[in-house]
Design a protein around this motif. Structure first.
Motif, mmCIF file in Angstrom:
data_model
loop_
_atom_site.group_PDB
_atom_site.id
_atom_site.type_symbol
_atom_site.label_atom_id
_atom_site.label_comp_id
_atom_site.label_asym_id
_atom_site.label_seq_id
_atom_site.Cartn_x
_atom_site.Cartn_y
_atom_site.Cartn_z
ATOM 1 N N SER A 32 -34.018 56.265 -5.859
ATOM 2 C CA SER A 32 -33.614 56.774 -4.554
ATOM 3 C C SER A 32 -33.115 58.214 -4.679
ATOM 4 O O SER A 32 -32.394 58.544 -5.632
ATOM 5 N N PRO A 33 -33.491 59.082 -3.729
ATOM 6 C CA PRO A 33 -32.989 60.462 -3.775
ATOM 7 C C PRO A 33 -31.529 60.567 -3.343
ATOM 8 O O PRO A 33 -30.915 61.621 -3.464
ATOM 9 N N VAL A 34 -30.973 59.467 -2.844
ATOM 10 C CA VAL A 34 -29.587 59.461 -2.373
ATOM 11 C C VAL A 34 -28.749 58.509 -3.226
ATOM 12 O O VAL A 34 -29.161 57.385 -3.500
ATOM 13 N N THR A 35 -27.613 58.970 -3.659
ATOM 14 C CA THR A 35 -26.686 58.125 -4.421
ATOM 15 C C THR A 35 -25.342 58.071 -3.704
ATOM 16 O O THR A 35 -24.924 59.030 -3.058
ATOM 17 N N VAL A 36 -24.696 56.926 -3.822
ATOM 18 C CA VAL A 36 -23.383 56.718 -3.218
ATOM 19 C C VAL A 36 -22.389 56.375 -4.321
ATOM 20 O O VAL A 36 -22.652 55.505 -5.149
ATOM 21 N N SER A 37 -21.274 57.070 -4.341
ATOM 22 C CA SER A 37 -20.236 56.808 -5.336
ATOM 23 C C SER A 37 -18.875 56.904 -4.664
ATOM 24 O O SER A 37 -18.735 57.466 -3.578
ATOM 25 N N GLY A 38 -17.880 56.352 -5.321
ATOM 26 C CA GLY A 38 -16.545 56.402 -4.735
ATOM 27 C C GLY A 38 -15.500 55.836 -5.667
ATOM 28 O O GLY A 38 -15.789 55.479 -6.816
ATOM 29 N N THR A 65 -18.492 59.473 -1.685
ATOM 30 C CA THR A 65 -19.405 60.613 -1.697
ATOM 31 C C THR A 65 -20.841 60.125 -1.577
ATOM 32 O O THR A 65 -21.245 59.185 -2.264
ATOM 33 N N ILE A 66 -21.602 60.755 -0.690
ATOM 34 C CA ILE A 66 -23.029 60.487 -0.536
ATOM 35 C C ILE A 66 -23.758 61.765 -0.923
ATOM 36 O O ILE A 66 -23.595 62.805 -0.270
ATOM 37 N N ALA A 67 -24.530 61.697 -2.024
ATOM 38 C CA ALA A 67 -25.169 62.886 -2.569
ATOM 39 C C ALA A 67 -26.686 62.754 -2.554
ATOM 40 O O ALA A 67 -27.243 61.676 -2.779
#
Length: 278
Positions: A32-38, A65-67
């Motif tokens: 996926s071109p989008v990653t979610v972290s927190g 964070t959504i990158a």
């Protein structure tokens, strides 16, 4: 509409957007071109640039964070508050962050803007701040230099000076240097920080300030211990060069419990934290 409402609505929309169905002819989906972290953290105090935002009491904080793989990202940070003025009547901080990060060889540049907002409080407490960070390695150490600049705005005005307070707009500059180094064969990472603030020499419209004495230094030394998978225990000694004499005109806002003559909320402290990242 307040920023906090826009931010929560935007993040909800992102979370609710359905993913494209996987091609039935593919055995594995492409990355996926989008990653979610927190992260979620519990701390014994919330110190912002050496000054307690929670009246020297515990804090619960969360970050998300959504990158995108292009380098652009959006994020948010939330924490409880107490003391140090009224924050316009708010007991919560909710920040919005938009930025761009890119690597150049061994160095990484990160630029963006943070909007500090206080749901339920006065809009004159909100602060917009631009930032730029450059990080890289030097031997076993990871080093980061940062510049944070808040353009002139009412929330940074010197409202301590009642004769000239109305309509004041001040700016604020914060410079930082941070370093971390992992201790070989251990789960421990040593860390150090130094910061320099320069801005309005007084209190803003709701009894707070980013540079309460006009200019000052803050610093910290500590360590993080990876205790289990994504869980980290942290400890840090935090202090500033703000003296009691320099902060006398900030009383009682600058004292624990806003009591005249009370302990300064910029006194040295040992801060413990427990963080779970995902």
């Amino acid at each position: 509409m307040r920023f906090s409402t826009i931010l929560l609505g935007g993040l909800s929309l992102v979370a609710a957007t359905p993913a494209f169905a996987q091609d039935s002819g593919s055995e594995t989906a492409p990355p996926s071109p989008v990653t979610v972290s927190g992260s979620v953290a519990i701390l014994t105090d919330y110190r912002l640039r050496g000054v307690s935002q929670t009246n020297k009491n515990a804090a619960i904080q969360g970050a998300l964070t959504i990158a995108h793989d292009s380098g652009f990202y959006i994020g948010t940070f939330a924490s409880n508050l107490a003391g140090w003025g009224t924050f316009g009547g708010a007991n919560m901080e909710l920040d919005g962050i938009v930025g761009y990060k890119h690597s150049y060889g061994n160095a990484t540049a990160d630029v963006g803007v943070t909007w500090y907002t206080y749901p339920g409080g006065s809009s004159e407490s909100d602060v917009v701040e631009l930032f730029g960070r450059l990080s890289g390695t030097a031997g076993p150490a990871n080093l980061t230099a940062g510049v944070y600049y808040a353009p002139k705005q009412t929330s940074l005005g010197n409202f301590s000076n009642t004769s000239y307070s109305r309509g004041q707009r001040w700016d604020n500059l914060y410079l930082t240097g941070d370093g971390t180094v992992g201790i070989p064969s251990t789960p421990i990472t040593a860390k150090a920080h130094i910061g320099y603030s320069k801005g309005n020499p007084g209190l803003g419209p709701n009894g707070t300030s980013l540079s309460p004495t006009g200019e000052y230094w803050d610093w910290s030394l500590g360590a993080d211990v990876a205790v289990y998978k994504n869980i980290t225990l942290g400890v840090a000694y935090i202090d500033t060069d703000i003296t009691r004499a320099e902060s006398a005109y900030l009383q009682p806002n600058f004292s624990k419990g806003q009591v005249p003559g009370g302990a300064s909320i910029a006194d040295a402290t040992v801060l413990f934290s427990l963080t779970a990242a995902f």
